[in-house]
Design a protein around this motif. Structure first.
Motif, short mmCIF file in Angstrom:
data_model
loop_
_atom_site.label_atom_id
_atom_site.label_comp_id
_atom_site.label_asym_id
_atom_site.label_seq_id
_atom_site.Cartn_x
_atom_site.Cartn_y
_atom_site.Cartn_z
N ALA A 272 7.86 9.93 -0.95
CA ALA A 272 8.06 10.73 -2.09
C ALA A 272 8.40 9.64 -3.31
N ARG A 273 9.00 8.73 -3.12
CA ARG A 273 9.38 7.72 -4.13
C ARG A 273 8.00 7.10 -4.75
N VAL A 274 7.28 6.63 -3.59
CA VAL A 274 5.76 5.99 -4.00
C VAL A 274 5.02 6.83 -4.65
N LEU A 275 4.74 8.13 -4.21
CA LEU A 275 3.67 9.10 -4.86
C LEU A 275 4.39 9.72 -5.94
N ASP A 276 5.68 9.46 -6.44
CA ASP A 276 6.31 10.39 -7.53
C ASP A 276 5.46 10.52 -8.61
N GLY A 277 5.08 11.68 -9.16
CA GLY A 277 4.40 11.89 -10.44
C GLY A 277 2.82 12.00 -10.30
N LEU A 278 2.33 11.57 -9.06
CA LEU A 278 0.84 11.45 -8.74
C LEU A 278 0.32 12.97 -8.89
N PHE B 30 0.99 3.23 1.76
CA PHE B 30 0.80 4.35 0.66
C PHE B 30 0.90 3.53 -0.84
N ARG B 31 1.34 2.68 -1.11
CA ARG B 31 1.19 2.05 -2.41
C ARG B 31 -0.10 1.75 -2.84
N LEU B 32 -0.99 1.37 -1.93
CA LEU B 32 -2.41 0.92 -1.85
C LEU B 32 -3.33 2.63 -2.01
N VAL C 276 -9.20 5.17 4.71
CA VAL C 276 -9.13 3.62 4.09
C VAL C 276 -8.31 3.02 5.12
N ASN C 277 -9.01 1.74 5.45
CA ASN C 277 -8.18 0.88 6.27
C ASN C 277 -7.80 -0.31 5.27
N PRO C 278 -6.40 -0.25 5.37
CA PRO C 278 -5.68 -0.93 4.18
C PRO C 278 -5.59 -2.44 4.46
#
Length: 428
Positions: free
Chosen positions: A266-272, A219-221, A155-157
């Motif tokens: 890790a915070r951004v991806l938590d639970g994914l 990372f949020r994207l 991805v190009n964000p």
């Protein structure tokens, strides 16, 4: 200085004298520290393992482009490191160094049909697809080979970051990756093919990034795209987070720590519930190496300007000429400061017939003399790997140190060897 320390008045690489190395292999020469490579990998590995709840056993895939020497790769492979590659040659290097194919990621905007076929045949972990045209070429290649490679869509964000415009890779105008909306559609199209298996998304927004803010936005994207794809019934099990975290070159901007970087991810991806991959290059290799050079002469002008002329040149270390990069320059055997040894301003240059062959201008250094040895610190990444034989200068040898032992891991070619590589046209 990352296992390059003063002992008995002179710099050593771990337990090996740089003065002794200069006598044995000549100058200029690159010198790498096994202990530093090991420590840097260990710091990142420990940080990733501290957040297993976010991604399980995250893959650390070293960016081979940063320093592709086989002994450097083998050192990291034995620690469990994977490889991020951008050519068939880099895949071959990683395999030769002992990196399992299942830990090799193949990226790059211009993979040839031959390279794609080679990667599929070797069974690499995943191929990061960077355009619809690449997917259109990849599918028939996989079909012909009778294999179903796992792929990620890069991805190009539209978030560019990095220490210089030439190493920013995630901006809207950059050649890398696919805009988010197009990437979503391409993922769905790839999933409809029986010849490839899309498993995740990837991004890499730049190099020498010192602020976590743009990385977190990228990372949020990826997270939101993952959630949207899953809502459409797609399977997304991996996120390739790229690399790019900066290192503390002396004289540069302060950098975020690997621990803070990984904790943010890790915070951004938590639970994914995805497998994460990190692709450090500079982070592992830069401060594990120095470029060792000798002063040829000091040229003084009537206007007071002093040129410190070294035997190293831009063909050996091109970063200052190409990226305006800063490398600290240290005397191997420094003289005591004070009195006649007060710092002196030098323009530090090499012998290449280019004005661009300049490492620093007006750099304050302790007084130096012809014959003195100096090192450029932070030269383990994008140093030897980007070198050339411009001006018919032999490639610089590379040396790996491990405690009290050392080995030449790429010898300096002789002039005879250089000339023998160019067969004369038979009519001459």
């Amino acid at each position: 200085m990352h296992h390059f320390d003063l002992k008995d008045g002179a710099l050593q690489a771990e337990g090996v004298s740089l003065e002794a190395l200069a006598e044995a292999v000549g100058t200029p020469a690159y010198v790498y520290s096994t202990a530093t490579l090991t420590r840097h990998y260990g710091v990142l590995r420990e940080a990733a393992d501290a957040h297993r709840e976010a991604w399980g056993d995250a893959l650390i895939a070293y960016a081979v482009k940063a320093n592709s020497n086989l002994s450097v790769l083998a050192t990291l492979a034995r620690l469990g490191c994977g490889a991020d590659t951008v050519s068939e040659g880099e895949i071959r290097r990683a395999l030769a160094a002992g990196v399992p194919a299942g830990k090799i990621i193949f990226s790059g905007v211009g993979k040839t049909d031959g390279e794609l076929a080679f990667a599929i045949q070797q069974g690499v972990r995943q191929i990061n697809v960077e355009s619809p045209a690449e997917l259109d070429r990849l599918i028939p290649i996989a079909e012909r080979l009778g294999k179903v490679p796992e792929i990620a869509i890069r991805v190009n964000p539209k978030i560019g970051a990095g220490g210089h415009a030439k190493i920013t890779t995630g901006g809207e105008g950059d050649k890398f990756g696919i805009p988010a909306d197009e990437a979503m559609a391409l993922y769905v199209r790839a999933a409809a093919s029986p010849h490839v298996t899309p498993v995740g998304l990837a991004c890499h927004i730049g190099s020498q990034i010192t602020d976590l803010t743009p990385l977190e936005a990228a990372f949020r994207l990826l997270r939101s795209m993952t959630e949207e794809l899953r809502a459409k019934g797609q399977t997304v099990t991996r996120l390739d987070l790229g690399g790019g975290l900066g290192v503390p070159y002396v004289g540069g901007a302060p950098t975020a720590s690997p621990a803070d970087y990984v904790a943010m991810a890790a915070r951004v991806l938590d639970g994914l519930g995805v497998e994460a991959a990190f692709e450090p290059g500079r982070l592992l290799a830069a401060n594990a190496g120095v470029l060792l050079s000798r002063v040829i002469q000091i040229t003084e002008r009537a206007d007071g300007r002093r040129f410190l002329v070294l035997d190293a040149a831009m063909n050996d270390l091109i970063r200052p000429a190409m990226y305006d990069s800063f490398h600290e320059i240290k005397a191997v055997r420094p003289r005591e400061a004070g009195g006649h040894n007060a710092p002196t301003a030098y323009d530090v240059v090499g012998p290449i017939c280019e004005t661009g062959d300049t490492f620093a201008r007006g750099r304050d250094l302790p007084p130096l003399q012809a014959g003195d040895l100096v090192v450029f610190t932070g030269a383990g990444a994008y140093g030897a790997v980007m070198s050339s034989e411009y001006n018919t200068r032999p490639l610089v040898p590379e040396v790996l140190v491990d405690g009290d032992r050392w080995a030449v891991i790429r010898p300096r070619p002789t002039y005879e060897e250089m000339l023998a590589r160019e067969p004369m046209a038979d009519w001459l």
